[in-house]
Design an enzyme around this catalytic site. Sequence first.
Site, PDB file in Angstrom:
ATOM      1  N   CYS A  42       0.815  -1.210   0.000  1.00 47.10           N
ATOM      2  CA  CYS A  42       0.000   0.000   0.000  1.00 47.10           C
ATOM      3  C   CYS A  42       0.850   1.261   0.000  1.00 47.10           C
ATOM      4  CB  CYS A  42      -0.933  -0.003   1.207  1.00 47.10           C
ATOM      5  SG  CYS A  42      -1.893   1.511   1.370  1.00 47.10           S
ATOM      6  N   HIS A  56     -25.972  21.833   0.702  1.00 47.18           N
ATOM      7  CA  HIS A  56     -26.120  22.355  -0.656  1.00 47.18           C
ATOM      8  C   HIS A  56     -25.055  23.408  -0.956  1.00 47.18           C
ATOM      9  CE1 HIS A  56     -28.348  23.152  -4.305  1.00 47.18           C
ATOM     10  NE2 HIS A  56     -28.300  24.465  -4.057  1.00 47.18           N
ATOM     11  N   CYS A 108      -1.703   1.845  -2.742  1.00 51.01           N
ATOM     12  CA  CYS A 108      -2.653   2.930  -2.450  1.00 51.01           C
ATOM     13  C   CYS A 108      -2.043   4.323  -2.485  1.00 51.01           C
ATOM     14  CB  CYS A 108      -3.273   2.720  -1.068  1.00 51.01           C
ATOM     15  SG  CYS A 108      -3.643   1.033  -0.622  1.00 51.01           S
ATOM     16  N   GLU A 156     -25.637  15.469  -1.303  1.00 51.40           N
ATOM     17  CA  GLU A 156     -26.987  15.831  -0.862  1.00 51.40           C
ATOM     18  C   GLU A 156     -28.063  15.104  -1.668  1.00 51.40           C
ATOM     19  OE1 GLU A 156     -28.660  19.716  -1.819  1.00 51.40           O
ATOM     20  OE2 GLU A 156     -26.985  20.068  -3.204  1.00 51.40           O
ATOM     21  N   TYR A 189      -9.629  -3.256 -10.626  1.00 49.69           N
ATOM     22  CA  TYR A 189      -9.406  -1.849 -10.274  1.00 49.69           C
ATOM     23  C   TYR A 189      -7.994  -1.369 -10.571  1.00 49.69           C
ATOM     24  CZ  TYR A 189      -7.371  -3.618  -5.911  1.00 49.69           C
ATOM     25  OH  TYR A 189      -6.596  -4.266  -4.989  1.00 49.69           O
ATOM     26  N   LYS A 241      -0.564   5.361  -5.998  1.00 47.76           N
ATOM     27  CA  LYS A 241      -1.720   5.343  -6.913  1.00 47.76           C
ATOM     28  C   LYS A 241      -2.590   6.573  -6.731  1.00 47.76           C
ATOM     29  CE  LYS A 241      -5.339   3.775  -5.461  1.00 47.76           C
ATOM     30  NZ  LYS A 241      -5.840   2.435  -5.558  1.00 47.76           N
TER      31      LYS A 241
END
Length: 527
Positions: A95, A502, A100, A507, A236, A103
Amino acid sequence: MLQPFSNIIKSQKFLQNISLSIFIKPKKHFSIKIEKKNEKENPKKLKEFDLVVIGGGSGGLAASQEAAKFGAKVALLDFVETTPHGSNWGIGGTCVNVGCIPKKLFHFSSQIKELMDFSESYGWNFDKSSLKMDWKTLVGNVQDHIHSLNWGYKTKLRDKNISYFNALGKFKTNHIIELNKRNYEKEEIYGDKIIIATGGKPRYPSISGSKFCITSDDLFSLKKPPGKTLIIGASYIALETAGFLKSFGYDTTVMVRSQILRKFDQQIANLIQKNMEKKGIKFMINTTVKNIEKQKENYEVTFCEHDLKHQKLENFETVISAIGRDPRTFGLNLEKIGVSMNKKGKIIHENEQTNIKNIYAIGDVLETDYELTPVAIMQGKLLAQRLFSNLKTKMDYSLIPTTVFTPLEYGFVGLSEEDAIKKYKQENIEVYHSFITPLEFTVPHVGENETYLKVICNKLENEKIIGIHYLGPNAGEIIQGFAVAIKIGLTKNQLTSSVGIHPTCAENFTTLDITKRSGENPKKTGC
Protein backbone atom coordinates in the site's frame (compact mmCIF):
# COMPACT_ATOMS: atom_id res chain seq x y z
CA MET A 1 17.30 -40.55 51.81
CA LEU A 2 14.13 -39.13 50.28
CA GLN A 3 13.43 -35.44 50.73
CA PRO A 4 10.15 -34.41 52.32
CA PHE A 5 7.58 -33.72 49.59
CA SER A 6 7.09 -30.19 50.90
CA ASN A 7 10.76 -29.44 50.16
CA ILE A 8 10.52 -30.83 46.65
CA ILE A 9 7.57 -28.70 45.59
CA LYS A 10 9.33 -25.57 46.86
CA SER A 11 11.89 -26.00 44.08
CA GLN A 12 11.12 -23.50 41.31
CA LYS A 13 12.89 -25.69 38.75
CA PHE A 14 10.75 -28.64 39.78
CA LEU A 15 7.53 -26.65 39.36
CA GLN A 16 8.53 -25.47 35.89
CA ASN A 17 8.89 -28.98 34.59
CA ILE A 18 6.05 -30.95 36.14
CA SER A 19 2.30 -31.09 36.00
CA LEU A 20 0.66 -31.66 39.39
CA SER A 21 -2.80 -33.24 39.61
CA ILE A 22 -4.64 -34.04 42.86
CA PHE A 23 -7.51 -36.53 42.72
CA ILE A 24 -9.87 -36.70 45.71
CA LYS A 25 -11.43 -40.12 46.08
CA PRO A 26 -14.34 -41.41 48.20
CA LYS A 27 -13.65 -42.02 51.89
CA LYS A 28 -11.42 -38.88 51.93
CA HIS A 29 -8.40 -40.52 50.32
CA PHE A 30 -6.46 -38.63 47.68
CA SER A 31 -3.62 -39.35 45.27
CA ILE A 32 -1.05 -37.14 43.60
CA LYS A 33 -0.06 -37.61 39.95
CA ILE A 34 3.17 -35.96 38.81
CA GLU A 35 3.96 -35.79 35.08
CA LYS A 36 6.94 -34.20 33.36
CA LYS A 37 5.92 -31.33 31.09
CA ASN A 38 7.09 -31.14 27.47
CA GLU A 39 10.40 -29.33 27.30
CA LYS A 40 10.10 -25.77 26.04
CA GLU A 41 10.81 -25.69 22.34
CA ASN A 42 13.83 -23.43 22.63
CA PRO A 43 16.75 -25.72 23.33
CA LYS A 44 19.24 -23.37 21.64
CA LYS A 45 18.28 -20.50 23.96
CA LEU A 46 17.30 -18.31 21.02
CA LYS A 47 16.09 -14.72 21.35
CA GLU A 48 12.53 -15.02 22.63
CA PHE A 49 9.58 -12.83 21.72
CA ASP A 50 5.96 -12.83 22.85
CA LEU A 51 5.02 -12.05 19.25
CA VAL A 52 6.83 -12.37 15.93
CA VAL A 53 5.17 -10.64 12.97
CA ILE A 54 6.31 -11.73 9.52
CA GLY A 55 5.63 -8.85 7.15
CA GLY A 56 6.06 -5.10 7.52
CA GLY A 57 3.03 -3.91 5.59
CA SER A 58 0.08 -1.98 6.97
CA GLY A 59 -1.39 -4.98 8.78
CA GLY A 60 1.91 -6.20 10.23
CA LEU A 61 2.83 -2.72 11.45
CA ALA A 62 -0.60 -2.26 13.06
CA ALA A 63 -0.46 -5.64 14.82
CA SER A 64 3.09 -5.20 16.12
CA GLN A 65 2.51 -1.69 17.44
CA GLU A 66 -0.78 -2.63 19.09
CA ALA A 67 0.81 -5.64 20.78
CA ALA A 68 3.71 -3.52 22.02
CA LYS A 69 1.21 -1.09 23.52
CA PHE A 70 0.05 -3.88 25.82
CA GLY A 71 3.59 -4.70 26.94
CA ALA A 72 4.36 -7.57 24.58
CA LYS A 73 7.94 -8.14 23.47
CA VAL A 74 7.62 -7.93 19.67
CA ALA A 75 9.79 -8.69 16.66
CA LEU A 76 8.85 -7.51 13.16
CA LEU A 77 10.36 -9.09 10.05
CA ASP A 78 10.22 -7.34 6.69
CA PHE A 79 11.93 -8.24 3.44
CA VAL A 80 11.25 -6.95 -0.07
CA GLU A 81 12.37 -9.13 -2.95
CA THR A 82 13.55 -7.20 -6.01
CA THR A 83 11.16 -7.47 -8.98
CA PRO A 84 12.37 -8.93 -12.32
CA HIS A 85 12.76 -5.32 -13.51
CA GLY A 86 14.90 -4.29 -10.55
CA SER A 87 12.34 -2.44 -8.42
CA ASN A 88 12.71 -2.45 -4.67
CA TRP A 89 11.37 -0.45 -1.74
CA GLY A 90 11.38 -0.01 2.02
CA ILE A 91 9.21 -0.97 4.96
CA GLY A 92 5.48 -0.29 4.75
CA GLY A 93 4.28 -2.98 2.36
CA THR A 94 2.42 -2.78 -0.93
CA CYS A 95 0.00 0.00 0.00
CA VAL A 96 2.62 2.51 1.05
CA ASN A 97 5.25 1.75 -1.55
CA VAL A 98 3.59 0.47 -4.72
CA GLY A 99 -0.15 0.60 -4.07
CA CYS A 100 -2.65 2.93 -2.45
CA ILE A 101 -0.33 5.85 -1.68
CA PRO A 102 1.45 6.34 -5.04
CA LYS A 103 -1.72 5.34 -6.91
CA LYS A 104 -3.76 8.07 -5.21
CA LEU A 105 -1.03 10.66 -5.81
CA PHE A 106 -0.82 9.77 -9.51
CA HIS A 107 -4.62 9.90 -9.68
CA PHE A 108 -4.60 13.34 -8.05
CA SER A 109 -2.06 14.51 -10.63
CA SER A 110 -4.48 13.42 -13.35
CA GLN A 111 -7.28 15.35 -11.62
CA ILE A 112 -5.13 18.48 -11.69
CA LYS A 113 -4.85 18.05 -15.46
CA GLU A 114 -8.63 17.78 -15.70
CA LEU A 115 -9.08 20.97 -13.65
CA MET A 116 -6.68 22.72 -16.00
CA ASP A 117 -8.90 21.66 -18.90
CA PHE A 118 -11.79 23.36 -17.07
CA SER A 119 -9.81 26.45 -16.12
CA GLU A 120 -10.55 28.61 -19.15
CA SER A 121 -14.28 28.32 -18.49
CA TYR A 122 -13.60 29.63 -14.98
CA GLY A 123 -11.65 32.65 -16.15
CA TRP A 124 -8.07 31.36 -16.00
CA ASN A 125 -5.99 32.06 -19.08
CA PHE A 126 -2.58 30.48 -19.70
CA ASP A 127 -0.63 28.97 -22.55
CA LYS A 128 -1.95 25.40 -22.76
CA SER A 129 0.48 24.53 -25.54
CA SER A 130 3.29 24.43 -22.96
CA LEU A 131 1.38 22.06 -20.70
CA LYS A 132 2.98 18.61 -20.54
CA MET A 133 3.63 15.84 -18.05
CA ASP A 134 7.08 15.82 -16.47
CA TRP A 135 7.22 12.15 -15.53
CA LYS A 136 10.60 12.41 -13.83
CA THR A 137 9.38 15.16 -11.50
CA LEU A 138 6.18 13.31 -10.60
CA VAL A 139 7.99 10.04 -9.87
CA GLY A 140 10.75 11.78 -7.93
CA ASN A 141 8.40 13.74 -5.66
CA VAL A 142 6.13 10.76 -5.01
CA GLN A 143 9.13 8.57 -4.18
CA ASP A 144 10.46 11.23 -1.81
CA HIS A 145 7.16 11.15 0.06
CA ILE A 146 7.21 7.35 0.22
CA HIS A 147 10.77 7.37 1.57
CA SER A 148 9.67 9.74 4.32
CA LEU A 149 6.94 7.26 5.25
CA ASN A 150 9.48 4.41 5.30
CA TRP A 151 11.66 6.40 7.70
CA GLY A 152 8.68 7.23 9.89
CA TYR A 153 7.71 3.57 10.28
CA LYS A 154 11.23 2.60 11.35
CA THR A 155 11.25 5.44 13.87
CA LYS A 156 7.93 4.31 15.35
CA LEU A 157 9.19 0.74 15.74
CA ARG A 158 12.27 1.98 17.56
CA ASP A 159 10.23 4.27 19.82
CA LYS A 160 7.96 1.36 20.76
CA ASN A 161 10.91 -0.98 21.42
CA ILE A 162 9.91 -3.33 18.63
CA SER A 163 12.84 -5.35 17.28
CA TYR A 164 13.04 -4.84 13.50
CA PHE A 165 14.71 -7.40 11.25
CA ASN A 166 15.25 -6.64 7.57
CA ALA A 167 15.21 -10.33 6.77
CA LEU A 168 13.22 -13.00 4.98
CA GLY A 169 11.61 -15.30 7.53
CA LYS A 170 10.60 -18.93 7.22
CA PHE A 171 9.34 -21.47 9.72
CA LYS A 172 11.66 -24.10 11.16
CA THR A 173 8.98 -25.16 13.67
CA ASN A 174 5.71 -23.56 14.70
CA HIS A 175 7.72 -21.43 17.18
CA ILE A 176 11.14 -21.03 15.58
CA ILE A 177 11.67 -18.64 12.65
CA GLU A 178 14.81 -18.65 10.52
CA LEU A 179 15.89 -15.19 9.37
CA ASN A 180 17.68 -14.89 6.03
CA LYS A 181 19.34 -11.50 5.88
CA ARG A 182 20.50 -9.48 2.88
CA ASN A 183 24.14 -10.16 3.74
CA TYR A 184 23.33 -13.90 3.54
CA GLU A 185 23.73 -14.34 7.28
CA LYS A 186 21.14 -16.47 9.08
CA GLU A 187 19.68 -16.25 12.55
CA GLU A 188 16.92 -18.05 14.40
CA ILE A 189 14.45 -16.49 16.82
CA TYR A 190 11.69 -17.93 18.99
CA GLY A 191 8.13 -16.62 18.96
CA ASP A 192 5.46 -17.65 21.43
CA LYS A 193 2.82 -16.34 18.99
CA ILE A 194 3.40 -15.65 15.31
CA ILE A 195 1.40 -13.56 12.85
CA ILE A 196 1.83 -14.04 9.09
CA ALA A 197 1.27 -10.71 7.33
CA THR A 198 3.25 -11.11 4.12
CA GLY A 199 0.61 -9.68 1.75
CA GLY A 200 0.34 -10.39 -1.95
CA LYS A 201 2.35 -10.07 -5.14
CA PRO A 202 1.34 -9.29 -8.75
CA ARG A 203 0.62 -12.18 -11.08
CA TYR A 204 2.18 -12.48 -14.53
CA PRO A 205 0.39 -14.03 -17.53
CA SER A 206 1.40 -17.62 -18.30
CA ILE A 207 2.67 -16.85 -21.79
CA SER A 208 5.89 -16.60 -23.71
CA GLY A 209 7.36 -13.15 -23.19
CA SER A 210 5.70 -12.45 -19.83
CA LYS A 211 9.14 -11.35 -18.60
CA PHE A 212 8.69 -8.19 -20.65
CA CYS A 213 5.66 -7.16 -18.57
CA ILE A 214 6.04 -4.74 -15.71
CA THR A 215 3.50 -4.59 -12.88
CA SER A 216 2.28 -2.05 -10.35
CA ASP A 217 5.39 -2.99 -8.36
CA ASP A 218 7.46 -1.25 -11.05
CA LEU A 219 5.21 1.47 -12.44
CA PHE A 220 5.57 4.16 -9.78
CA SER A 221 9.37 4.20 -9.94
CA LEU A 222 9.87 3.93 -13.72
CA LYS A 223 12.86 5.99 -14.82
CA LYS A 224 11.28 7.01 -18.11
CA PRO A 225 7.68 7.70 -19.17
CA PRO A 226 5.72 4.58 -20.14
CA GLY A 227 4.60 6.02 -23.47
CA LYS A 228 2.11 3.99 -25.49
CA THR A 229 0.89 1.41 -22.97
CA LEU A 230 -1.04 -1.86 -23.04
CA ILE A 231 -2.61 -2.87 -19.72
CA ILE A 232 -3.63 -6.50 -19.40
CA GLY A 233 -6.39 -6.87 -16.82
CA ALA A 234 -9.91 -5.86 -15.92
CA SER A 235 -10.05 -5.02 -12.23
CA TYR A 236 -9.41 -1.85 -10.27
CA ILE A 237 -5.60 -1.79 -10.68
CA ALA A 238 -5.88 -1.99 -14.47
CA LEU A 239 -8.59 0.65 -14.71
CA GLU A 240 -7.04 3.09 -12.24
CA THR A 241 -3.71 2.85 -14.05
CA ALA A 242 -5.33 3.37 -17.44
CA GLY A 243 -7.13 6.42 -16.10
CA PHE A 244 -4.11 8.39 -14.95
CA LEU A 245 -1.82 7.30 -17.80
CA LYS A 246 -4.30 8.54 -20.40
CA SER A 247 -4.70 11.82 -18.53
CA PHE A 248 -0.91 12.23 -18.64
CA GLY A 249 -1.13 12.05 -22.43
CA TYR A 250 -0.04 8.46 -23.06
CA ASP A 251 -1.90 6.31 -25.59
CA THR A 252 -3.56 3.65 -23.40
CA THR A 253 -5.30 0.37 -24.20
CA VAL A 254 -6.91 -2.04 -21.72
CA MET A 255 -7.09 -5.73 -22.72
CA VAL A 256 -9.97 -7.52 -20.96
CA ARG A 257 -10.46 -11.29 -21.05
CA SER A 258 -14.15 -11.21 -20.11
CA GLN A 259 -15.68 -8.25 -18.23
CA ILE A 260 -14.38 -5.32 -16.24
CA LEU A 261 -14.76 -5.17 -12.46
CA ARG A 262 -16.29 -8.64 -12.44
CA LYS A 263 -16.99 -8.72 -8.68
CA PHE A 264 -18.49 -5.22 -8.60
CA ASP A 265 -21.92 -3.85 -9.47
CA GLN A 266 -22.12 -4.43 -13.22
CA GLN A 267 -24.35 -1.48 -14.07
CA ILE A 268 -21.74 0.86 -12.63
CA ALA A 269 -18.88 -1.12 -14.17
CA ASN A 270 -20.44 -0.46 -17.58
CA LEU A 271 -20.83 3.24 -16.78
CA ILE A 272 -17.14 3.39 -15.81
CA GLN A 273 -16.12 1.81 -19.11
CA LYS A 274 -18.22 4.27 -21.10
CA ASN A 275 -16.75 7.21 -19.22
CA MET A 276 -13.20 5.97 -19.79
CA GLU A 277 -13.84 5.34 -23.48
CA LYS A 278 -15.18 8.88 -23.76
CA LYS A 279 -11.82 10.07 -22.42
CA GLY A 280 -10.00 8.19 -25.18
CA ILE A 281 -9.04 4.97 -23.38
CA LYS A 282 -9.35 1.96 -25.68
CA PHE A 283 -10.82 -1.35 -24.49
CA MET A 284 -10.32 -4.76 -26.07
CA ILE A 285 -13.07 -6.91 -24.58
CA ASN A 286 -13.11 -10.74 -24.77
CA THR A 287 -9.45 -10.72 -25.71
CA THR A 288 -6.62 -12.87 -24.39
CA VAL A 289 -2.91 -12.17 -24.72
CA LYS A 290 -0.93 -15.03 -26.26
CA ASN A 291 2.62 -13.82 -26.72
CA ILE A 292 4.86 -10.78 -26.21
CA GLU A 293 7.99 -10.23 -28.29
CA LYS A 294 10.66 -7.56 -28.01
CA GLN A 295 11.05 -5.50 -31.18
CA LYS A 296 13.94 -3.05 -30.69
CA GLU A 297 12.52 -0.49 -28.26
CA ASN A 298 8.91 -1.64 -28.47
CA TYR A 299 6.86 -4.80 -27.89
CA GLU A 300 4.76 -6.80 -30.31
CA VAL A 301 1.75 -8.42 -28.65
CA THR A 302 -0.07 -11.39 -30.11
CA PHE A 303 -3.62 -11.72 -28.87
CA CYS A 304 -6.70 -13.81 -29.48
CA GLU A 305 -10.24 -12.43 -29.68
CA HIS A 306 -13.39 -14.44 -29.06
CA ASP A 307 -13.44 -15.55 -32.73
CA LEU A 308 -10.15 -17.39 -32.04
CA LYS A 309 -8.28 -15.60 -34.83
CA HIS A 310 -4.77 -14.57 -33.88
CA GLN A 311 -3.89 -10.95 -34.53
CA LYS A 312 -1.01 -8.68 -33.66
CA LEU A 313 -0.66 -5.28 -32.09
CA GLU A 314 2.64 -3.49 -32.51
CA ASN A 315 4.58 -0.60 -31.05
CA PHE A 316 3.64 -0.72 -27.40
CA GLU A 317 6.38 0.92 -25.39
CA THR A 318 5.16 -0.59 -22.11
CA VAL A 319 3.08 -3.67 -21.26
CA ILE A 320 1.61 -3.79 -17.75
CA SER A 321 0.28 -7.00 -16.20
CA ALA A 322 -2.67 -6.29 -13.89
CA ILE A 323 -4.38 -9.68 -13.96
CA GLY A 324 -4.55 -10.21 -10.22
CA ARG A 325 -2.41 -10.91 -7.19
CA ASP A 326 -1.24 -14.04 -5.40
CA PRO A 327 -0.64 -14.43 -1.64
CA ARG A 328 2.99 -14.33 -0.52
CA THR A 329 2.83 -17.66 1.29
CA PHE A 330 5.52 -19.32 -0.81
CA GLY A 331 8.88 -19.90 0.84
CA LEU A 332 7.54 -19.68 4.40
CA ASN A 333 7.62 -23.46 4.94
CA LEU A 334 3.95 -23.43 5.90
CA GLU A 335 3.46 -26.88 4.42
CA LYS A 336 6.24 -28.24 6.64
CA ILE A 337 4.54 -27.11 9.85
CA GLY A 338 1.06 -28.05 8.61
CA VAL A 339 -0.67 -24.68 8.13
CA SER A 340 -3.84 -25.23 6.07
CA MET A 341 -4.15 -23.30 2.80
CA ASN A 342 -6.59 -23.35 -0.11
CA LYS A 343 -5.67 -24.07 -3.73
CA LYS A 344 -4.67 -20.46 -4.30
CA GLY A 345 -2.22 -20.50 -1.40
CA LYS A 346 -4.44 -18.41 0.87
CA ILE A 347 -4.42 -19.32 4.55
CA ILE A 348 -7.57 -20.91 5.95
CA HIS A 349 -8.52 -19.40 9.29
CA GLU A 350 -11.10 -18.89 11.98
CA ASN A 351 -11.01 -15.34 13.34
CA GLU A 352 -7.51 -14.94 11.86
CA GLN A 353 -6.21 -18.02 13.71
CA THR A 354 -4.80 -20.84 11.59
CA ASN A 355 -5.18 -24.53 12.35
CA ILE A 356 -1.87 -24.27 14.26
CA LYS A 357 -2.76 -22.91 17.68
CA ASN A 358 -0.04 -20.26 18.06
CA ILE A 359 0.05 -19.11 14.40
CA TYR A 360 -2.22 -16.38 13.03
CA ALA A 361 -2.55 -14.51 9.75
CA ILE A 362 -3.88 -11.14 8.61
CA GLY A 363 -4.22 -9.19 5.37
CA ASP A 364 -4.07 -10.43 1.81
CA VAL A 365 -2.72 -13.89 2.73
CA LEU A 366 -6.04 -14.75 4.39
CA GLU A 367 -8.88 -16.60 2.71
CA THR A 368 -11.29 -13.62 2.60
CA ASP A 369 -12.95 -11.50 -0.09
CA TYR A 370 -11.29 -8.29 1.11
CA GLU A 371 -7.76 -7.44 0.00
CA LEU A 372 -7.87 -3.93 1.40
CA THR A 373 -5.39 -2.01 3.54
CA PRO A 374 -7.91 -0.81 6.17
CA VAL A 375 -9.12 -4.40 6.58
CA ALA A 376 -5.57 -5.62 7.28
CA ILE A 377 -5.02 -2.79 9.77
CA MET A 378 -8.25 -3.56 11.63
CA GLN A 379 -7.48 -7.29 11.64
CA GLY A 380 -4.03 -6.61 13.07
CA LYS A 381 -5.21 -4.29 15.82
CA LEU A 382 -8.10 -6.48 16.97
CA LEU A 383 -6.00 -9.63 16.88
CA ALA A 384 -3.25 -8.02 18.98
CA GLN A 385 -5.86 -6.86 21.46
CA ARG A 386 -7.30 -10.35 21.79
CA LEU A 387 -3.86 -11.88 22.23
CA PHE A 388 -2.39 -9.42 24.72
CA SER A 389 -5.27 -7.71 26.53
CA ASN A 390 -8.70 -8.49 27.94
CA LEU A 391 -10.44 -7.14 24.84
CA LYS A 392 -12.30 -9.77 22.81
CA THR A 393 -13.65 -7.89 19.78
CA LYS A 394 -13.48 -9.92 16.56
CA MET A 395 -13.18 -8.66 13.00
CA ASP A 396 -16.54 -7.90 11.38
CA TYR A 397 -16.33 -8.60 7.65
CA SER A 398 -19.75 -7.20 6.80
CA LEU A 399 -20.39 -3.80 5.19
CA ILE A 400 -16.79 -2.94 4.34
CA PRO A 401 -16.62 0.17 2.10
CA THR A 402 -14.18 0.75 -0.73
CA THR A 403 -13.44 3.09 -3.63
CA VAL A 404 -12.07 2.56 -7.12
CA PHE A 405 -10.05 5.60 -8.22
CA THR A 406 -10.99 5.56 -11.89
CA PRO A 407 -11.25 8.96 -13.68
CA LEU A 408 -14.82 9.16 -12.39
CA GLU A 409 -14.42 7.60 -8.96
CA TYR A 410 -16.61 4.74 -7.77
CA GLY A 411 -17.30 4.21 -4.07
CA PHE A 412 -19.71 1.79 -2.45
CA VAL A 413 -20.62 -0.09 0.69
CA GLY A 414 -22.84 -3.15 0.99
CA LEU A 415 -24.26 -5.37 -1.72
CA SER A 416 -24.16 -4.91 -5.47
CA GLU A 417 -27.54 -4.97 -7.16
CA GLU A 418 -26.80 -8.46 -8.53
CA ASP A 419 -25.91 -9.81 -5.08
CA ALA A 420 -28.92 -8.12 -3.48
CA ILE A 421 -31.26 -9.81 -5.97
CA LYS A 422 -29.52 -13.13 -5.42
CA LYS A 423 -29.81 -12.86 -1.64
CA TYR A 424 -33.26 -11.31 -1.20
CA LYS A 425 -34.97 -11.87 -4.60
CA GLN A 426 -35.96 -9.16 -7.03
CA GLU A 427 -39.41 -8.57 -5.57
CA ASN A 428 -38.02 -7.88 -2.10
CA ILE A 429 -35.59 -5.10 -2.97
CA GLU A 430 -36.19 -1.52 -4.01
CA VAL A 431 -33.54 0.42 -5.91
CA TYR A 432 -33.58 4.22 -5.80
CA HIS A 433 -31.31 5.96 -8.27
CA SER A 434 -30.42 9.19 -10.03
CA PHE A 435 -28.06 10.59 -12.63
CA ILE A 436 -26.79 14.06 -11.78
CA THR A 437 -24.34 16.68 -13.03
CA PRO A 438 -22.01 18.06 -10.34
CA LEU A 439 -22.25 21.83 -10.16
CA GLU A 440 -18.53 22.14 -10.98
CA PHE A 441 -19.13 20.41 -14.32
CA THR A 442 -21.91 22.74 -15.46
CA VAL A 443 -19.82 25.80 -16.38
CA PRO A 444 -17.36 23.93 -18.66
CA HIS A 445 -20.29 21.80 -19.92
CA VAL A 446 -18.73 18.41 -19.26
CA GLY A 447 -19.90 15.19 -17.66
CA GLU A 448 -23.60 15.92 -17.96
CA ASN A 449 -25.59 13.26 -16.10
CA GLU A 450 -22.56 10.96 -15.81
CA THR A 451 -22.43 11.01 -12.01
CA TYR A 452 -24.69 8.27 -10.68
CA LEU A 453 -26.18 7.42 -7.27
CA LYS A 454 -27.88 4.18 -6.31
CA VAL A 455 -29.41 3.07 -3.00
CA ILE A 456 -30.51 -0.56 -2.62
CA CYS A 457 -33.11 -1.31 0.08
CA ASN A 458 -34.57 -4.44 1.63
CA LYS A 459 -38.36 -4.08 1.55
CA LEU A 460 -38.74 -6.87 4.12
CA GLU A 461 -36.95 -4.77 6.77
CA ASN A 462 -38.61 -1.37 6.50
CA GLU A 463 -36.42 -0.49 3.49
CA LYS A 464 -33.21 -0.99 5.41
CA ILE A 465 -30.35 0.06 3.15
CA ILE A 466 -28.23 -2.91 2.10
CA GLY A 467 -26.10 -1.13 -0.51
CA ILE A 468 -25.09 2.41 -1.46
CA HIS A 469 -23.22 3.11 -4.69
CA TYR A 470 -21.80 6.38 -5.98
CA LEU A 471 -20.00 7.10 -9.24
CA GLY A 472 -18.63 10.62 -9.27
CA PRO A 473 -16.14 13.11 -7.81
CA ASN A 474 -14.73 12.48 -4.32
CA ALA A 475 -16.34 9.06 -4.04
CA GLY A 476 -14.23 7.88 -1.11
CA GLU A 477 -14.95 10.98 0.95
CA ILE A 478 -18.68 10.63 0.33
CA ILE A 479 -19.03 6.89 0.94
CA GLN A 480 -17.03 6.83 4.19
CA GLY A 481 -19.78 8.66 6.10
CA PHE A 482 -22.55 6.56 4.62
CA ALA A 483 -20.62 3.40 5.56
CA VAL A 484 -20.89 4.35 9.23
CA ALA A 485 -24.62 5.01 8.89
CA ILE A 486 -25.31 1.72 7.12
CA LYS A 487 -23.26 -0.13 9.74
CA ILE A 488 -25.79 0.96 12.38
CA GLY A 489 -28.85 0.09 10.28
CA LEU A 490 -29.73 3.15 8.17
CA THR A 491 -33.15 2.99 6.48
CA LYS A 492 -34.34 4.83 3.39
CA ASN A 493 -36.73 6.92 5.49
CA GLN A 494 -33.90 7.98 7.82
CA LEU A 495 -31.77 8.88 4.82
CA THR A 496 -34.41 11.05 3.15
CA SER A 497 -35.39 12.69 6.44
CA SER A 498 -31.85 14.07 6.70
CA VAL A 499 -31.12 17.59 5.49
CA GLY A 500 -28.59 17.74 2.66
CA ILE A 501 -25.62 20.08 2.34
CA HIS A 502 -26.12 22.36 -0.66
CA PRO A 503 -24.66 22.46 -3.24
CA THR A 504 -22.96 19.04 -3.11
CA CYS A 505 -23.22 15.73 -4.92
CA ALA A 506 -23.81 13.89 -1.63
CA GLU A 507 -26.99 15.83 -0.86
CA ASN A 508 -28.70 14.02 -3.72
CA PHE A 509 -28.79 10.85 -1.62
CA THR A 510 -31.23 12.61 0.71
CA THR A 511 -33.63 13.44 -2.12
CA LEU A 512 -33.71 10.15 -4.03
CA ASP A 513 -37.30 9.34 -4.95
CA ILE A 514 -37.17 7.55 -8.31
CA THR A 515 -37.07 3.76 -8.26
CA LYS A 516 -35.89 1.48 -11.01
CA ARG A 517 -39.19 -0.36 -10.69
CA SER A 518 -41.12 2.78 -11.70
CA GLY A 519 -39.34 3.09 -15.03
CA GLU A 520 -39.15 6.87 -14.66
CA ASN A 521 -36.21 8.79 -16.14
CA PRO A 522 -33.58 9.10 -13.35
CA LYS A 523 -31.68 11.93 -15.02
CA LYS A 524 -31.81 15.11 -12.98
CA THR A 525 -32.16 18.59 -14.41
CA GLY A 526 -31.72 21.85 -12.58
CA CYS A 527 -30.31 22.54 -9.15
